[in-house]
Design an enzyme around this catalytic site. Structure first.
Site, PDB file in Angstrom:
ATOM      1  N   CYS A 119       0.810  -1.220   0.000  1.00  0.00           N
ATOM      2  CA  CYS A 119       0.000   0.000   0.000  1.00  0.00           C
ATOM      3  C   CYS A 119       0.845   1.272   0.000  1.00  0.00           C
ATOM      4  O   CYS A 119       0.323   2.371  -0.206  1.00  0.00           O
ATOM      5  CB  CYS A 119      -0.957   0.002   1.188  1.00  0.00           C
ATOM      6  SG  CYS A 119      -1.946  -1.485   1.287  1.00  0.00           S
ATOM      7  N   HIS A 244      -2.783   6.847   2.701  1.00  0.00           N
ATOM      8  CA  HIS A 244      -3.349   5.601   2.184  1.00  0.00           C
ATOM      9  C   HIS A 244      -4.717   5.377   2.826  1.00  0.00           C
ATOM     10  O   HIS A 244      -4.900   5.574   4.032  1.00  0.00           O
ATOM     11  CB  HIS A 244      -2.392   4.446   2.493  1.00  0.00           C
ATOM     12  CG  HIS A 244      -3.024   3.108   2.310  1.00  0.00           C
ATOM     13  ND1 HIS A 244      -3.719   2.777   1.170  1.00  0.00           N
ATOM     14  CD2 HIS A 244      -3.104   2.021   3.125  1.00  0.00           C
ATOM     15  CE1 HIS A 244      -4.187   1.550   1.296  1.00  0.00           C
ATOM     16  NE2 HIS A 244      -3.831   1.072   2.469  1.00  0.00           N
ATOM     17  N   ASN A 274     -10.463   0.140   0.297  1.00  0.00           N
ATOM     18  CA  ASN A 274      -8.998   0.154   0.399  1.00  0.00           C
ATOM     19  C   ASN A 274      -8.425  -0.469  -0.866  1.00  0.00           C
ATOM     20  O   ASN A 274      -8.542  -1.670  -1.079  1.00  0.00           O
ATOM     21  CB  ASN A 274      -8.576  -0.646   1.642  1.00  0.00           C
ATOM     22  CG  ASN A 274      -7.059  -0.747   1.800  1.00  0.00           C
ATOM     23  OD1 ASN A 274      -6.304  -0.556   0.860  1.00  0.00           O
ATOM     24  ND2 ASN A 274      -6.614  -1.072   3.007  1.00  0.00           N
TER      25      ASN A 274
HETATM   26  O1  UT7 Z   1      -3.975  -1.429   3.851  1.00  0.00           O
HETATM   27  C1  UT7 Z   1      -2.936  -2.061   4.547  1.00  0.00           C
HETATM   28  C2  UT7 Z   1      -2.848  -1.592   5.959  1.00  0.00           C
HETATM   29  N1  UT7 Z   1      -3.937  -2.149   6.730  1.00  0.00           N
HETATM   30  C3  UT7 Z   1      -4.454  -1.500   7.744  1.00  0.00           C
HETATM   31  O2  UT7 Z   1      -4.075  -0.402   8.049  1.00  0.00           O
HETATM   32  C4  UT7 Z   1      -5.553  -2.207   8.534  1.00  0.00           C
HETATM   33  C5  UT7 Z   1      -5.501  -1.853  10.005  1.00  0.00           C
HETATM   34  N2  UT7 Z   1      -6.546  -2.481  10.764  1.00  0.00           N
HETATM   35  C6  UT7 Z   1      -7.863  -2.112  10.698  1.00  0.00           C
HETATM   36  O3  UT7 Z   1      -8.213  -1.244   9.926  1.00  0.00           O
HETATM   37  C7  UT7 Z   1      -8.851  -2.773  11.622  1.00  0.00           C
HETATM   38  O4  UT7 Z   1      -8.155  -3.522  12.597  1.00  0.00           O
HETATM   39  C8  UT7 Z   1      -9.855  -3.702  10.890  1.00  0.00           C
HETATM   40  C9  UT7 Z   1     -10.819  -2.856  10.075  1.00  0.00           C
HETATM   41  C10 UT7 Z   1      -9.136  -4.686  10.010  1.00  0.00           C
HETATM   42  C11 UT7 Z   1     -10.708  -4.468  11.921  1.00  0.00           C
HETATM   43  O5  UT7 Z   1     -11.339  -3.551  12.810  1.00  0.00           O
HETATM   44  P1  UT7 Z   1     -11.213  -3.747  14.398  1.00  0.00           P
HETATM   45  O6  UT7 Z   1     -11.955  -2.636  15.000  1.00  0.00           O
HETATM   46  O7  UT7 Z   1      -9.747  -3.885  14.733  1.00  0.00           O
HETATM   47  O8  UT7 Z   1     -11.990  -5.097  14.609  1.00  0.00           O
HETATM   48  P2  UT7 Z   1     -11.484  -6.482  15.244  1.00  0.00           P
HETATM   49  O9  UT7 Z   1     -10.707  -7.247  14.248  1.00  0.00           O
HETATM   50  O10 UT7 Z   1     -10.891  -6.220  16.589  1.00  0.00           O
HETATM   51  O11 UT7 Z   1     -12.862  -7.204  15.463  1.00  0.00           O
HETATM   52  C12 UT7 Z   1     -13.831  -6.725  16.441  1.00  0.00           C
HETATM   53  C13 UT7 Z   1     -15.046  -7.603  16.392  1.00  0.00           C
HETATM   54  C14 UT7 Z   1     -14.726  -9.085  16.472  1.00  0.00           C
HETATM   55  O12 UT7 Z   1     -15.788  -9.713  17.186  1.00  0.00           O
HETATM   56  P3  UT7 Z   1     -15.622 -10.134  18.724  1.00  0.00           P
HETATM   57  O13 UT7 Z   1     -14.455 -11.061  18.767  1.00  0.00           O
HETATM   58  O14 UT7 Z   1     -15.347  -8.826  19.446  1.00  0.00           O
HETATM   59  O15 UT7 Z   1     -16.934 -10.742  19.061  1.00  0.00           O
HETATM   60  C15 UT7 Z   1     -14.763  -9.546  15.048  1.00  0.00           C
HETATM   61  O16 UT7 Z   1     -15.054 -10.901  14.902  1.00  0.00           O
HETATM   62  O17 UT7 Z   1     -15.727  -7.420  15.140  1.00  0.00           O
HETATM   63  C16 UT7 Z   1     -15.890  -8.693  14.492  1.00  0.00           C
HETATM   64  N3  UT7 Z   1     -15.783  -8.482  13.044  1.00  0.00           N
HETATM   65  C17 UT7 Z   1     -16.827  -8.161  12.284  1.00  0.00           C
HETATM   66  N4  UT7 Z   1     -18.138  -7.977  12.576  1.00  0.00           N
HETATM   67  C18 UT7 Z   1     -18.941  -7.633  11.547  1.00  0.00           C
HETATM   68  C19 UT7 Z   1     -14.673  -8.552  12.271  1.00  0.00           C
HETATM   69  N5  UT7 Z   1     -14.974  -8.277  11.001  1.00  0.00           N
HETATM   70  C20 UT7 Z   1     -16.323  -8.022  10.983  1.00  0.00           C
HETATM   71  C21 UT7 Z   1     -17.220  -7.680   9.958  1.00  0.00           C
HETATM   72  N6  UT7 Z   1     -18.503  -7.493  10.281  1.00  0.00           N
HETATM   73  N7  UT7 Z   1     -16.823  -7.509   8.669  1.00  0.00           N
END
Ligand code: UT7
Length: 318
Positions: A119, A244, A274
């Site tokens: 990215c 980005h 993204n």
């Molecule tokens: O482009 C390259 C660089 N990449 C980045 O900069 C990405 C950086 N990371 C992020 O942007 C975020 O960490 C994500 C968008 C990938 C994820 O967001 P988050 O707020 O960190 O969510 P999480 O992975 O901690 O998940 C929180 C909860 C989980 O449920 P529990 O365990 O709390 O019950 C996940 O299972 O949200 C759940 N979850 C979803 N729920 C609905 C994960 N994905 C989804 C989804 N829809 N699509």
């Protein structure tokens, strides 16, 4: 040995972009996986994204964006002698995209290579183009970021399929008497290389979302500040900040910590998703098209992603 005359500076003459026709909304995704519009908008900031059709390739999108940038620059194909494509989602490794794209744009026998810095790729390619122009190894350079993430993401994996998307953006870089592309600040953290990974050609993209989120919101604003400092620009002088487009919460956190109070912040992720190396030129090109930034404005671009890699520089908006 003779050293060629060198240009005092390099600048972007024009941007161009391309988005595939198919719009996929959060509600569309909620029909095929356990997700919902509220989660995606509040956690990532995306409302909808564009996905390429099955037969539409990274090269196809690069040709579209590159052709538009070239037309807007006022140069012709024969003026371009170097083509760089930043991408990490080619379907095959050989041939490289740049040579194919150059040929399809009618650019005859340019230097042509691809850059994979994920990215951050567009900022790496822009810095390389600027150095080539200033050092006399190219006259005018076509720099393209083009990605088809949809072919490397598991369409049923809600942790990635809701985030990544397809598209392309491009810039034409030319010599100038005054600098229009500031010094790049770039680096990497290879000890974190497994944080965003595709293990082999049969695998899909995995990312440790929270770990990358923490890194992006704590390690990158000093890079952004240093890019300003090295260009002799105070963040308060920036008219635009175009990071980005990974996550709206990351974009807003870096912008806050940077203190670019007068800058328009790129929020292209809302409707583009993204698109990795394409996200910065795509966002900036669309901001120019909408009249949100004007010619001569100073914009900070900042790429970051798998590797982990990062790169940023101040540029003058064409
Ligand atoms: O482009 C390259 C660089 N990449 C980045 O900069 C990405 C950086 N990371 C992020 O942007 C975020 O960490 C994500 C968008 C990938 C994820 O967001 P988050 O707020 O960190 O969510 P999480 O992975 O901690 O998940 C929180 C909860 C989980 O449920 P529990 O365990 O709390 O019950 C996940 O299972 O949200 C759940 N979850 C979803 N729920 C609905 C994960 N994905 C989804 C989804 N829809 N699509």
């Amino acid at each position: 040995m003779r050293i060629p005359d060198v240009a005092p500076g390099a600048k972007v003459l024009a941007f161009g972009h391309y988005q595939p026709a198919t719009i996929v909304t959060n509600d569309d995704l909620a029909k095929v996986m356990d997700t919902n519009d509220e989660w995606i908008q509040s956690r990532v900031g995306i409302r909808e994204r564009r996905i390429a059709s099955e037969g539409e390739s990274v090269e196809d999108m690069a040709v579209q964006a590159g052709g538009k940038a070239l037309a807007a620059s006022g140069l012709s194909a024969s003026d371009i002698d170097l083509v760089i494509v930043a991408t990490c989602t080619l379907e095959t490794q050989i041939p490289n995209a740049a040579a194919v794209v150059a040929h399809r744009l009618g650019i005859e026998s340019p230097g042509a290579f691809d850059v994979n810095a994920a990215c951050a790729g567009f900022c790496y390619a822009l810095a390389t183009a600027s150095a080539a122009v200033r050092g006399g190894s190219a006259r005018n350079v076509l720099v393209i970021g083009s990605e088809k993430l949809s072919q490397w993401v598991d369409p049923t994996d809600r942790s990635t399929a809701v985030i990544f998307a397809d598209g392309a953006g491009a810039a034409v870089v030319a010599p100038s008497d005054t600098p229009g592309i500031g010094p790049v600040v770039w680096g990497s953290a290879g000890d974190r290389s497994d944080a965003i990974i595709i293990n082999d050609r049969n695998d899909s993209l995995h990312q440790e979302g929270q770990a990358v989120f923490r890194w992006a919101t704590t390690a990158l604003h000093p890079v952004a500040r240093e890019a300003c400092e090295r260009a002799g620009v105070d963040p308060s002088e920036l008219a635009a900040f175009v990071p980005h487009q990974a996550n709206l919460r990351i974009i807003e956190a870096i912008a806050r910590k940077l203190g670019a109070d007068k800058a328009v912040i790129a929020r292209d992720i809302v409707t583009a998703g993204n698109t990795s190396a394409a996200s910065i030129p795509l966002a900036l090109s669309r901001m120019i098209e909408r009249g949100e930034v004007r010619s001569g404005d100073l914009a900070l671009v900042l790429g970051f992603g798998a590797g982990l890699t990062y790169a940023g520089q101040v540029i003058e908006v064409p």
